[in-house]
Enzyme design. Structure first.
Site: not given
Ligand code: 3HC
Length: 694
Positions: A108, A128
Site C-alpha cells: 500500500e 491481510e
Molecule cells: N509484523 C510484525 N512482525 C512480523 C511481520 C509483521 N507484519 N511479518 C513478519 N514478522 C516477524 C515474524 O513474526 C517473525 O518473527 P520471529 O522471527 O520472532 O518468529 C519474523 O518477522 C520473520 O517472519 P517469518 O518467519 O514469517 O519469515 P519468512 O521469511 O518465512 O516470511 C514474510 C516473511 C513472507 C514477510 C512473512 O513473515 C509474512 O507473511 N508476514 C506477514 C505479512 C502480512 O501479513 N502483512 C500484512 C500485515 S497487516 C497490514 O499491513 C495492515 C495494513 O493494510 C494497514
C-alpha cells in the site's frame, strides 16, 4: 549518507535521493519506520538537489506490512496515512524498489509511489485477509484502480503473493529490474523518468477500470455466490467485497472512508485477534526449548517407507513433491502394485486439475522405487513405518529395521496412538526413534505431530522438524501419551458426542452445531465418511453400541449409502429414521430423561471437555505450549482459524467461567468432567493458557 533515525537513511546519488529502510527482520511499518519514512521524504522533497526519490529496503525484503504486534496498542508516531500522503503528494517522482515481498501496508505504501520497479524473484500481495483484516491503508481503493475490481477481489480475498513478472503484466509494477541489481536499476529508472519528463502517476486518480464496472451488480453477486463455501464464517472477505463495491461506486476519498470504518471494525473484532494469534503461533511452533537452532541435523536425501497403503502412499507423495526419492516396501506384490497405482492416480488427478503438467506425473513417479525387500532401504537416511496399527507387528518390524538400516538414520513410526517408547525399546538405538504422525489424507493435510519419545536425541528431533518444513508441513512437537495431543482431545469430544445421544440429541443436531461453529463437519458425518465399520468385527458384534447396531444393519457409512445418515446417489445426506429409532432405543435404555439441546448447549458439551483435556496435556508437558495445541487443531482437525484454536477459545471466554462450568458438569455427570489441576491453578493465579511458558 544521512541517518534519519535508527532504521532510515537518506543519501544522494547524483540528483536522485535514496531513502533506505533497514528494520529487520521484515521492515514492518512500526512507529519508528513510519517516523523515519516521513522525515526522510520530507527532507528529500525539501532538498533542491533532489530531482526524484527512490525508496529501497535493506535486508531480506521490501516492507512486509504493518507491524502486527502494534495492533491493539496505543497509536504512536506518524500514522501510515500521513506517510502515504507525503509520498503520493511529493512534487518529485517517487520510485518504490521492491525485492523479497511487498505485502499489506508495504504494497500500500508502494502504491502511493508514482512508479514501481521490482526484481523478478519478488512478490506483491495484500494478505491481510489471513489476519482477519482488510487492506486498511487504501489498498482496497487503489488495487481495483490498477487491476480492475474482479482481479482485486481475487487478490485481496485470497491473500495470494503474486510473482513480479505477473505484477508487471497486470500493471501493478512498471518495470522489472535485473536480479541482484535493484538499486542500480531503480536509480537508472528514476533518472529516465526525469529525462523523459514522465508525469507523476497517482493511482488514486486512475478511474477508468472502476468506472467501467459501475452499476455492474452482477459482478459482486457472482463473486459472493462462487465463494460462499470458502468464505463461510469469515467476516473479512465480505468486508473486502464491500470496500471494492465502494471503490466502484464512490469517489476515491469516500471509498477510503468506507475502508477505514470496516477496517476498524475488523481490527477490534474477535476474528482478527484470533487470526493474529495464529500468525504468531505458526511461527512459535517451530521453536523447541532445549533444542538449540544450531543442533545438527541428518541430511535426508533418501527415504524408506514401510507400508504402501493409503497412509504410506500419501506420506511418500510429500517427499516426492519435495524432490526427495522414496523407496516403498510392501509384503506382497499385489499390495505394492495397488499402493503405487493409487499414488499414480492421485498425481494424474492433480495434473488433470491443472496443478502441474501431465509430464510431471512420470517425473514424480520416477522418484518412487517399489520393493518387497526390506534390505533395499538399508542405506536410507530416514525410515517411516506405516504398517498395520498393532504393537506386535510394529515391534517385529523395528527389530528388523534395527538390524538392517544404516547406523545414524532416523527410524520414525507413523503410529497414531501406540506407545513409541515401547516400540523404541526393541531397538539398540532408541535415540534414533521418533514418531511422525501424519494426518489423513497424508498428502493433503498440513499437520504433522512429531512425537518425542523418552530417548529421542535432539539431532533426530531437529531433523524431523526440518524435514517437515521442507515437505511443506506444519509440525508440532508433542510427547508420548495415548492419542498424543490431537486424538486425545478428539476422544474427549467423541465421548460427549455419544453421551448427548443418550440424553435426547440426534446425530444431526450434534453435527449441525459443530458445522455452524465453523468445523467442516461433525463427528457423525466424519464417522460416515471414514466408514463406520473401521475396527468393527461382524462375528463378535453384539449390538452393544449405536455404531454396532448400524453396522449389523449393513449401514457402513457413505460408501454403501447408509450410516448415521441416508445418502442419495450424489452422496447428499438426510437424517435417517432407522438411526433415529436406534438412538431413541439406546436413550431409553440409558434411563436418562430426554431433553432438548440448543446449539450453544451442544457446543459447551463438546468443546469444554476438549479444552480441559488440552489443559491436562499442557500440565503433563505433552505439548510445549498452548498455542501448539491450537496449531494442531486448526491444521489437523479443521478447527475454524477465526476462533484461534481450543486453548485460545478457553482464554477468550475466561478460564474462571470455564472452570465453573466444568465443576457444574462434574457435579451432574461425574469425574470425567474433573477440571485439570493446571486449570484450577491458573484461575487461582488470575492467569490464562497463553501465560504458561515452556
Ligand atoms: N509484523 C510484525 N512482525 C512480523 C511481520 C509483521 N507484519 N511479518 C513478519 N514478522 C516477524 C515474524 O513474526 C517473525 O518473527 P520471529 O522471527 O520472532 O518468529 C519474523 O518477522 C520473520 O517472519 P517469518 O518467519 O514469517 O519469515 P519468512 O521469511 O518465512 O516470511 C514474510 C516473511 C513472507 C514477510 C512473512 O513473515 C509474512 O507473511 N508476514 C506477514 C505479512 C502480512 O501479513 N502483512 C500484512 C500485515 S497487516 C497490514 O499491513 C495492515 C495494513 O493494510 C494497514
Amino acid at each position: 549518507m544521512t541517518a534519519i533515525n535508527e532504521v532510515t537513511d537518506l543519501s544522494m546519488d547524483g540528483d536522485v535521493a535514496v531513502v533506505t529502510l533497514d528494520s529487520p527482520p521484515v521492515n514492518a511499518l512500526s512507529a519508528k519506520v513510519r517516523d523515519g519514512l516521513y522525515d526522510a521524504f520530507a527532507a528529500a522533497i525539501a532538498d533542491p538537489k533532489a530531482a526524484s526519490i527512490v525508496l529501497v529496503c535493506a535486508g531480506r525484503t521490501f516492507i512486509a506490512g504493518a507491524d502486527i504486534t502494534e495492533f491493539g496498542g496505543a497509536a504512536k508516531g506518524k500514522s501510515l496515512q500521513e506517510v502515504q500522503k507525503i509520498i503520493e503528494d511529493s512534487p518529485k517522482p517517487v520510485v518504490a524498489a521492491i525485492h523479497g515481498t511487498a505485502l499489506g501496508g508495504g504494497l500500500e505504501v508502494a502504491l502511493c509511489a508514482h512508479y514501481r520497479i521490482a526484481v523478478p524473484s519478488s512478490k506483491c500481495g495484500l494478505p491481510e485477509v489471513n489476519l482477519g483484516l482488510l487492506p486498511g491503508a487504501g489498498g482496497t481503493q487503489r488495487l481495483p484502480r490498477i487491476v480492475g475490481p474482479e482481479k482485486a477481489l481475487d487478490m485481496m480475498t485470497s491473500g495470494q503473493h503474486i510473482p513480479a513478472p505477473e505484477c508487471v503484466a497486470m500493471g501493478l509494477v512498471d518495470e522489472l529490474a535485473a536480479e541482484g541489481q535493484l538499486r542500480i536499476d531503480a536509480l537508472a529508472f528514476a533518472k529516465r523518468i526525469i529525462a523523459e519528463g514522465r508525469p507523476l502517476k497517482k493511482v488514486r486518480e486512475s478511474n477508468a477500470k472502476v468506472e467501467a464496472a459501475r452499476g455492474n451488480l452482477e459482478l459482486f453477486a457472482a463473486f459472493r455466490a462462487a465463494n460462499a463455501r470458502k468464505f463461510r464464517g469469515f467476516k473479512a472477505p465480505e468486508s473486502i467485497i464491500q470496500c471494492v463495491e465502494a471503490a466502484v461506486d464512490l469517489p476515491f476519498d469516500e471509498g477510503l472512508a468506507v475502508e477505514r470504518k470496516l477496517f476498524v471494525e475488523l481490527v477490534t473484532g474477535d476474528q482478527s485477534a484470533a487470526q493474529r494469534y495464529v500468525f504468531f503461533a505458526e511461527r512459535q511452533v517451530w521453536k523447541i526449548p532445549n533444542v538449540a537452532d544450531d543442533t545438527p541435523t541428518i541430511p535426508v536425501q533418501k527415504v524408506g517407507i514401510v507400508g504402501g497403503g493409503t497412509m504410506g502412499g500419501g506420506i511418500a507423495m510429500n517427499f516426492v513433491n519435495a524432490g526427495i526419492p522414496v523407496t516403498i516396501v510392501e509384503t506382497s506384490q499385489a499390495a505394492l502394485d495397488r499402493g503405487i497405482a493409487v499414488v499414480r492416480a492421485n498425481y494424474e488427478r492433480s495434473a488433470k486439475n491443472g496443478r502441474f503438467p501431465l509430464a510431471d506425473v512420470d517425473r514424480r513417479m520416477a522418484l518412487i522405487t517399489p520393493t518387497l525387500d526390506l534390505h533395499d532401504i538399508a542405506d536410507v537416511d530416514m525410515v517411516i513405518e506405516a504398517v498395520f496399527e498393532r504393537m506386535d507387528i510394529k515391534k517385529e518390524l523395528f527389530t528388523k529395521l534395527d538390524n538392517i538400516i544404516k547406523p545414524g538414520a532416523v527410524l520414525a513410526t507413523n503410529t497414531s496412538a501406540l506407545n513409541i517408547d515401547e516400540i523404541a525399546s526393541v531397538t539398540s538405538r532408541p535415540q534414533d526413534v521418533i514418531g511422525m504422525h501424519f494426518f489423513s489424507p497424508a498428502n493433503v493435510m498440513r499437520l504433522l505431530e512429531v512425537v518425542r519419545a523418552d530417548h529421542t536425541s535432539n539431532t533426530v528431533i531437529n531433523t524431523s522438524m526440518q524435514i517437515a518444513k521442507k515437505i511443506g508441513k506444519i509440525a508440532a512437537l508433542v510427547g508420548v501419551c495415548p492419542g498424543f495431543v490431537g486424538n486425545r482431545m478428539l476422544a474427549a469430544r467423541g465421548r460427549e458426542a455419544q453421551a448427548l445421544l443418550n440424553e435426547g440429541a440426534m446425530p444431526w443436531d450434534v453435527d449441525r452445531a459443530l458445522y455452524d461453529f465453523g468445523f467442516a463437519m461433525g463427528p457423525f458425518q466424519m464417522s460416515d465418511l471414514a466408514g463406520l465399520d473401521i475396527g468393527w468385527v461382524k462375528e463378535t458384534s453384539k449390538g452393544a453400541t449405536i455404531r454396532d447396531r448400524l453396522c449389523e444393519l449393513d449401514r457402513r457409512g457413505q460408501k454403501n449409502g447408509a450410516g448415521y445418515y441416508d445418502y442419495d446417489a450424489n452422496r447428499a445426506s438426510t437424517p435417517s429414521p432407522v438411526t433415529e429409532a436406534i438412538v431413541r432405543e439406546f436413550a431409553a435404555k440409558s434411563g436418562i430423561a430426554p431433553r432438548t439441546f440448543t446449539p450453544d448447549d451442544i457446543i459447551e458439551r463438546l468443546i469444554y471437555p476438549m479444552i480441559n483435556e488440552g489443559a491436562k496435556i499442557l500440565e503433563e508437558k505433552k505439548a510445549i505450549r498452548a498455542s501448539d495445541i491450537d496449531i494442531i487443531w486448526i491444521n489437523g482437525y479443521n478447527w475454524p482459524v477465526y476462533r484461534g484454536g481450543p486453548m485460545f477459545y478457553g482464554d477468550q471466554m475466561g478460564l474462571d467461567k470455564l472452570l465453573a462450568r466444568l465443576k457444574e458438569f462434574q457435579a451432574q455427570a461425574g469425574d470425567v468432567w474433573k477440571p485439570a489441576a493446571l486449570l484450577e491453578q491458573l484461575v487461582a493465579e488470575g492467569r490464562c493458557f497463553q501465560d504458561v511458558k515452556p
